[in-house]
Scaffold this motif. Structure first.
Motif, short mmCIF file in Angstrom:
data_model
loop_
_atom_site.label_atom_id
_atom_site.label_comp_id
_atom_site.label_asym_id
_atom_site.label_seq_id
_atom_site.Cartn_x
_atom_site.Cartn_y
_atom_site.Cartn_z
N ASN A 72 -20.58 13.50 -7.81
CA ASN A 72 -21.65 13.46 -8.83
C ASN A 72 -22.58 12.26 -8.67
O ASN A 72 -23.35 11.95 -9.57
N LEU A 73 -22.50 11.58 -7.55
CA LEU A 73 -23.36 10.42 -7.33
C LEU A 73 -24.81 10.87 -7.19
O LEU A 73 -25.13 11.76 -6.42
N ARG A 74 -25.69 10.25 -7.96
CA ARG A 74 -27.11 10.60 -7.93
C ARG A 74 -27.99 9.49 -7.37
O ARG A 74 -29.04 9.76 -6.81
N PHE A 75 -27.56 8.25 -7.51
CA PHE A 75 -28.37 7.11 -7.09
C PHE A 75 -27.48 6.13 -6.34
O PHE A 75 -26.55 5.57 -6.92
N LEU A 76 -27.77 5.92 -5.06
CA LEU A 76 -27.02 4.99 -4.23
C LEU A 76 -27.88 3.78 -3.93
O LEU A 76 -28.96 3.89 -3.36
N SER A 77 -27.41 2.60 -4.35
CA SER A 77 -28.17 1.37 -4.16
C SER A 77 -27.37 0.42 -3.28
O SER A 77 -26.29 -0.05 -3.66
N LEU A 78 -27.88 0.13 -2.09
CA LEU A 78 -27.25 -0.78 -1.14
C LEU A 78 -28.25 -1.89 -0.82
O LEU A 78 -29.31 -1.62 -0.28
N ILE A 79 -27.91 -3.12 -1.13
CA ILE A 79 -28.82 -4.23 -0.90
C ILE A 79 -28.22 -5.20 0.13
O ILE A 79 -27.16 -5.77 -0.09
N LYS A 80 -28.91 -5.32 1.25
CA LYS A 80 -28.50 -6.23 2.31
C LYS A 80 -27.03 -6.02 2.69
O LYS A 80 -26.23 -6.96 2.67
N CYS A 81 -26.71 -4.79 3.04
CA CYS A 81 -25.36 -4.45 3.51
C CYS A 81 -25.43 -4.23 5.02
O CYS A 81 -25.67 -3.10 5.48
N PRO A 82 -25.24 -5.27 5.84
CA PRO A 82 -25.47 -5.17 7.28
C PRO A 82 -24.44 -4.35 8.05
O PRO A 82 -24.67 -4.04 9.22
N LYS A 83 -23.33 -3.98 7.41
CA LYS A 83 -22.30 -3.22 8.12
C LYS A 83 -22.41 -1.71 7.90
O LYS A 83 -21.66 -0.95 8.51
N ILE A 84 -23.30 -1.30 7.03
CA ILE A 84 -23.45 0.13 6.76
C ILE A 84 -24.30 0.75 7.87
O ILE A 84 -25.39 0.27 8.18
N THR A 85 -23.81 1.84 8.44
CA THR A 85 -24.51 2.49 9.54
C THR A 85 -25.04 3.85 9.11
O THR A 85 -24.75 4.34 8.01
N ASP A 86 -25.82 4.47 10.00
CA ASP A 86 -26.36 5.80 9.72
C ASP A 86 -25.22 6.80 9.51
O ASP A 86 -25.32 7.71 8.68
N ASP A 87 -24.14 6.64 10.25
CA ASP A 87 -23.00 7.54 10.11
C ASP A 87 -22.35 7.38 8.75
O ASP A 87 -21.94 8.36 8.12
N GLY A 88 -22.24 6.15 8.26
CA GLY A 88 -21.66 5.93 6.94
C GLY A 88 -22.49 6.57 5.85
O GLY A 88 -21.96 7.17 4.91
N LEU A 89 -23.82 6.43 5.95
CA LEU A 89 -24.70 7.06 4.98
C LEU A 89 -24.58 8.57 5.04
O LEU A 89 -24.59 9.24 3.99
N ARG A 90 -24.46 9.11 6.24
CA ARG A 90 -24.30 10.57 6.39
C ARG A 90 -23.04 11.05 5.67
O ARG A 90 -23.08 12.07 4.96
N ARG A 91 -21.94 10.34 5.83
CA ARG A 91 -20.68 10.74 5.19
C ARG A 91 -20.79 10.71 3.68
O ARG A 91 -20.22 11.57 3.00
N VAL A 92 -21.52 9.73 3.15
CA VAL A 92 -21.69 9.65 1.70
C VAL A 92 -22.52 10.82 1.19
O VAL A 92 -22.18 11.46 0.19
N LEU A 93 -23.61 11.13 1.88
CA LEU A 93 -24.48 12.22 1.44
C LEU A 93 -23.77 13.57 1.53
O LEU A 93 -23.98 14.45 0.68
N GLU A 94 -22.94 13.74 2.53
CA GLU A 94 -22.23 15.01 2.70
C GLU A 94 -21.31 15.32 1.53
O GLU A 94 -21.09 16.48 1.20
N THR A 95 -20.79 14.28 0.90
CA THR A 95 -19.84 14.50 -0.21
C THR A 95 -20.49 14.31 -1.58
O THR A 95 -19.80 14.40 -2.59
#
Length: 256
Positions: free
Chosen positions: A72-95
């Motif tokens: 049920n996540l609608r708004f994802l806010s990541l500020i200066k998170c240098p370890k987050i990759t495109d793959d990590g964002l993809r996994r979050v969006l998929e779920t």
């Protein structure tokens, strides 16, 4: 549902229940702190009292955190998170198919091509509206073609102007208006950057006052153009207009 991973804490709101988690400093061998240290703590805000978490968040940790929203996540806010990759964002969006807003300034491992690929895959697979708002904080090197692709993916129908004012305290403010994308073409240099308006009237025609921070320096407090008024450059290489400088406490002005 909103997940904010900022400098000091993260907050997951679920079904009216707010859960906050903070990093705890390990015990340090030594004697009792000096009385001056205890006195200093009383002047610090909540954010200043906790360790930064943004640099510790990895893809796996992010996935575990967002899983608490149960899709049920609608708004994802990541500020200066240098370890987050495109793959990590993809996994979050998929779920989290209900997500509509992304706020990712300072996430240096997220590239514009990865963002475009993730948005294409997500918006084509979800039955909901898809991502409609994104704050990048500026991707350096973004091309005009990529900019147009972003606008198409976000469903931008027109270029309705929404004023955007500069202030050092809200450089990483959340999506608080109807702007689909934070970057645009600077009217002066024609580069894709954050473009600001002048909050004061009469300094010059409004159209001539809109530009990125490189083309038109602005006061860090009020956001007005500083080249048409008296100003001072601070120790941190910021500009303060004469009006804002007069309002600063003497102790702050001395260390400006």
């Amino acid at each position: 549902m909103t997940l904010n991973i900022l400098y000091y804490s993260y907050n997951v709101t679920k079904c009216g229940e707010s859960v906050n988690e903070f990093a705890i400093c390990p015990d340090v061998i030594g004697g009792d702190p000096h009385d001056a240290f205890v006195l200093d703590l009383s002047y610090l805000g909540t954010k200043d009292l906790f360790m930064p978490l943004n640099e510790r968040i990895t893809d796996d940790i992010l996935v575990r955190l967002t899983n608490r929203a149960e899709g049920n996540l609608r708004f994802l806010s990541l500020i200066k998170c240098p370890k987050i990759t495109d793959d990590g964002l993809r996994r979050v969006l998929e779920t989290n198919p209900k997500s509509t807003k992304l706020f990712i300034p300072g996430c240096t491992r997220l590239g514009i091509e990865g963002i475009l690929n993730n948005l294409k895959a997500f918006n084509s697979s979800t039955e909901t509206a898809g991502i409609k708002h994104i704050r990048t904080g500026v991707f350096y090197g973004i091309t005009l073609d990529q900019y147009e692709q972003l606008n198409n993916l976000l469903g931008v129908q027109n270029n309705k102007h929404i004023p955007h004012y500069y202030h050092r305290a809200n450089l990483h403010a959340p999506c608080d208006n109807d702007r689909a994308l934070d970057v645009e073409i600077c009217p002066r240099c024609q580069h894709l950057r954050l473009v600001y308006d002048c909050p004061t009237g009469g300094c010059r025609p409004k159209d001539e006052c809109r530009a990125c921070i490189i083309c038109i320096p602005r006061c860090a407090e009020c956001g007005r153009c500083v080249h048409n008024s008296e100003y001072e450059e601070t120790f941190s290489l910021e500009y303060l207009s004469s009006e804002c400088l007069k309002q600063l406490p003497r102790c702050q002005e001395a260390h400006g």
